[in-house]
Scaffold this active site. Sequence first.
Site, PDB file in Angstrom:
ATOM      1  N   GLY A 164       0.874  -1.333   0.124  1.00 13.26           N
ATOM      2  CA  GLY A 164      -0.001   0.037   0.051  1.00 13.26           C
ATOM      3  C   GLY A 164       0.890   1.113   0.009  1.00 13.26           C
ATOM      4  N   SER A 165       0.198   2.406   0.051  1.00 13.26           N
ATOM      5  CA  SER A 165       0.909   3.806   0.176  1.00 13.26           C
ATOM      6  C   SER A 165       0.300   4.508   1.039  1.00 13.26           C
ATOM      7  CB  SER A 165       0.899   4.175  -1.439  1.00 13.26           C
ATOM      8  OG  SER A 165      -0.356   4.267  -1.919  1.00 13.26           O
TER       9      SER A 165
ATOM     10  N   ASP B 180      -0.380   8.918  19.920  1.00 13.74           N
ATOM     11  CA  ASP B 180      -1.003   8.728  18.463  1.00 13.74           C
ATOM     12  C   ASP B 180      -1.675   7.348  18.447  1.00 13.74           C
ATOM     13  OD1 ASP B 180      -2.262   9.417  16.325  1.00 13.74           O
ATOM     14  OD2 ASP B 180      -0.640   9.214  14.997  1.00 13.74           O
TER      15      ASP B 180
END
Length: 1298
Positions: A84-85, A236
């Site tokens: 993926g990107s 996060d």
Amino acid sequence: MSQSTSAGGSQAVAQNPGAKLGFSMRSASIASDSVPCESGLCEAPPGVLSGAGTVFCESTYKVKIDNETVWQVPTRLKFVKKVGSGAYGCVASFEDTSASASEEGTEDDPSRREQSGETRTSQTGSAEGDSGTNKKVAVKKIGDLFRDLIDAKRIYREIKILKELKHENIINLVEILDPLTPDFEDIYLVSDLMDTDLHRVIYSRQPLTPEHHQYFLYQLLLGLSFLHQADIIHRDLKPSNILVNLNCDIKICDFGLARGLNMNPAPPPNLLPPATHRAGPAAAQDVVCTYTPPDNLSGAGKWGDQKLAAAAGAGSIAATRLVRLAHQQGSSLIGAQHQVPAKTDDASDDMELTDYVVTRWYRPPEILISPFCYSKPVDLWSVGCIFAELLGRRALFAGKDHFDQLRRIVRVLGRPSTAEINKVANEGRGRHFNNPSKGTSNTKRKRSEAARRFIESLPNSDPYKLEDLFPDASKAALDLLSNLLTFDPAKRITVQEALRHEYFEGLHSVEDEPTVTTPVNWSFDNFVPTKRLLQNKVYQEIISYHPEIVLRDFHLLPPRGIHVAPSSLPACIRQPLATLQQQMASLSTTARAVSRSSGSLPTVSRGAFLRTPLSGVNPPSGFFLGEDRSLSAASTAPPDEQSEGIDACGPMVRTASAPSVATSVANQLSVPGGFGAGLCSLKKESSSCGGGGGSARRPPNSGSHQVAAFSELPTAETSHSLPSAYAASLSPFPQAHAQPVSLRSNHVPFASPASQLGLSSSGGGSGGALVSAETLGASGTPAASSSPQVCSTAYSASYSAGFSASAASFASLSGVLTTSASSSAPFARKGELCRETTGQPVTTSDPLSARHTTSTSEAGAGEAVTAAPLSSRGRSELGVSPRVPVTQTAHPYIHKFLAHQRETSRRSSAIVCRATQHAAMPSASLRDRGSSGMFAETKVSLSDSRLPSVCGTVSGHSTSLPSTAAELLAAAQACGASGDGLASCHHASCSGQSCSLPSLGTVGVVSSSLLGLLPSGHPGDKDIEAGLAPDLAFFRGTSFGGRSTSCCVEGVSERSSGFLPNASLTPESSASMALVAALNSFPQTEGEARPGGPLTGHSAPARASHAASGTRCMRSGAETLGTGNGFFSAFGERAATAGPEGAGGSSAQESRTTTRSSVCTDDGAFFLGTPGESCQAQQLPGVTSASLLQQYQKELQQRQFAAHQAQTAQQQKRLQAGGIETVVVEPVQGAAASESNLVGVSRDISFNVGERTVENAMEIEESGRSEASVPQRVSYSLSEQQFLLLRQQQLQHGQQQL
């Protein structure tokens, strides 16, 4: 995760929950964590033979990830598929074929066998169905890493954290691939391959049982416990940042926002391991995951915790299991559990941090209300949100904005009391984690007050019952969730308390809670990010994974400010590195000694080529030695005044005191194919300066100027002169008083910047000469009766290799106009061998048409001869005779500004070239100026204010620096406002004499005005095509090293602009050639003189590439043309490539040419030079190329519009009076018309407006008052408002005619 039984650990499960809870998909195997080598060991990469002193540099290959992405990775990595990107880069899976080889190498070590076997079994559950033993890894490419420095620092922070934090529930950074050069732009991070993330699992159709919830949350808390013990908050945590494997193992990732709670204080003594243990492989700089037994445990012996952890590998699961095994074999395990640390209100646990952390849905109320100080509880709130999302398969607090998030929290949990709201709102006010006296900003206080009032305005409703929200959850799960989602962070459960909650009964074991023996040292994060500094820091982290690259790049590291401690390297690297450093120091000492003996300024050698390979070491074929403190971001030491000069002769001189040294150095530094030979030499008693830096220089009355004939050329071996590549790196200035002069010819194939710069556009040959203005007398004053003669000067085929981003190299722009013979540059090298001719007609050759033209000298302007190129042995190939790249008197010339940033911390440099012109001057005027001292040699010292030398510039003696763009423009106009005459900048040598620096093939420079119209044709040359008159040109680039560098070249004129984006220059390339390439991409013919026009003539590679590219980019508000990789093939894959697939394997879509380019940054300091004796180089630290260009564009448009209005008004006035339509418009600068001032001559200007598909423009046809002047059509870019007004005026004019 697996749990193994042990004595006293009855609460541990005896079976693998992951095996029972596995998804209904094929199992995937995960290899064990890599075991660090012991000190003194060095393992060669697979496929590379190991041995003492062998440099392990892996071979790479290019792999196509998708239709638009091409990576360059080591051959040991076999591409599997694209994963993926994201925002930072692209991720792909690979098989590491070296994994099996590294595992086989552990057979002799019992502890390593234990780790390899047990960990592999425990983490994979089952290896059945696996296609092979290769380890699957995930490779993430982060392209253009330094485009945004804030993002780059976050990535660097993540690298540091992942390198030190080793835990089975934290993503493991396996390695960072070799970037192949310290001046890298992209990095490849290799980590464990995980199949998916928790977000996809939650929102998939995969059934999730309560066992899944329990196992996922338990692992998450284990990883978070390890972080909090290291005083790190993740900030996060969310499902997408929790990676999941097929056997339900999870790993926390994305540490870009992670911060330490205690950044500066020393770690507590009770957390530090014994000194004897810190010296081992588990050093103090590593955070080690170990199991700490009770203090009264006896019989540990050699099974000490630290040694076990080091033997099993820092952070591996085998460390804990080996400790358990040790106690089973001979120790009585006391079941005392760790005491839960008591909560403290110490100020060191809190810190004032940014409020832009944690995705909104997982953001705790203390950040929403009071973004002042927060601590570890913020991560526990996020864990509670993730737990609720696991139970309900949807987000619990999916707020749309800041206040909606608060509303949803209050609706579920109920409105807190006023006391709780005020406590959270006032938490941390007036104190700072490092400075208690430092308060918070008014903006944050106002925001906190608004949030507090908003919560108080909400209705006081009862909280939701968690049983109603999650009916399938157990009471223990809901109790844990309630404790995690507590409004008051002080009452929120801690991670240790959560692990011991009854919800994990039967799963939790005290052995699963590793303790941190050494906290993270956060001093690495205390710096202001710059590109060079971040490059150096990331490169130092790469060295820890690939120490062998130090041998390859050691010559580039000191100039960049990278200092590698030999003790941190393996023994097989330390020994050859020490040998290389000794040779470098010896060579530098020799160069300094010979330089001083020749009378040059004492200086550190700027570069050299080392050609003697070491035993067992394979260094690159050529690399630079020396130092460039101006670009060292990490170096804080003040520059040595003795090392900031510039060698004039360098170690090329053969002195009586050290003949053997010069011979030895010359032999060692000889370059294959190079032929450094001093042709323009002077007869001296004890020395003979020569080399490719130019011709020799002499003091007045010290000898006669001698021009060598073609057959008298000595070789480097016989004259003991170094190759000119080495000479260029030391001395960019000419070493003889050979003053170039502009030549006139009746035939020039085209008037291009290449010819103006003294370059031939022929790709097959090279030619050129430096021509003295007149026969020089003893005093250096031109003689009136002598005819011009050619000053023969030898230039090496790799002359321009001596570039580095310093004043010494940038000052050599005019003297270094060559490129390597091995490069595919479309332009020829300047300064090749030529023969002396006196009184012979000028002969030029056109290689394209094989036509020769002979002309005689006119008005004493000068004569030229055909320059014969050189073969590799230094002999003339008379059969191939390219034309002489002559320049013309009235053509635009380049006024070179020096660029250097010694006084600043800027990382890139700039060369600002000013396109100027002057009219044809009679010989008498030239002689008068020469007699007045313009070209005369004078003895002055560096302190003499009349002679601002390069040395003075380097030492920072310049004063009265313009600080604004307007002041810079005014100074540029004052640089040559006279419009009549010639000028030259003088530069002092060590002995106090001066030498005029050739200004790119012309005698000197005179500028008309910054915004003046610059006709490119000479009134007497009708056959000359309309050339380009560039007003501004920018060259920006990083340090030129032994491998490659990146640069940008941009030229702007009234006609068009050209851009050469992100070019990669090798040591054999020339910065001048890059500048010429950018300028040469401009349209040259009358029909193509418009923005966006195709490239014409000059070179087939450049023409083909530009025609296929058509790439445009916006820089500083001006549309520019990308020339692609048409200059030469070394431009690399980041240039704007031609066609769908570039020559470097990359595509045009992958290339980036944006205003935020890491290379094309406007952080270079500008130097402005004024002509004549007032040639004062001035540093302009406050002016960037962007501001200069914007001011230029603004004033250019104002000038164009004013000229158009004046022309229209006069046309209307003449039409009303019944006169002719052609009008005469005086230039804006108001210069008086005269025969010697072409700029001051009035022009007949007529406007012809046409529609453009790309942009609105108008064409202005210029013609001089003289009938012999060459008309020129120029395209001017207009704004939409200007274009509409122009169209309206044109329509009104047409109606009046009707």
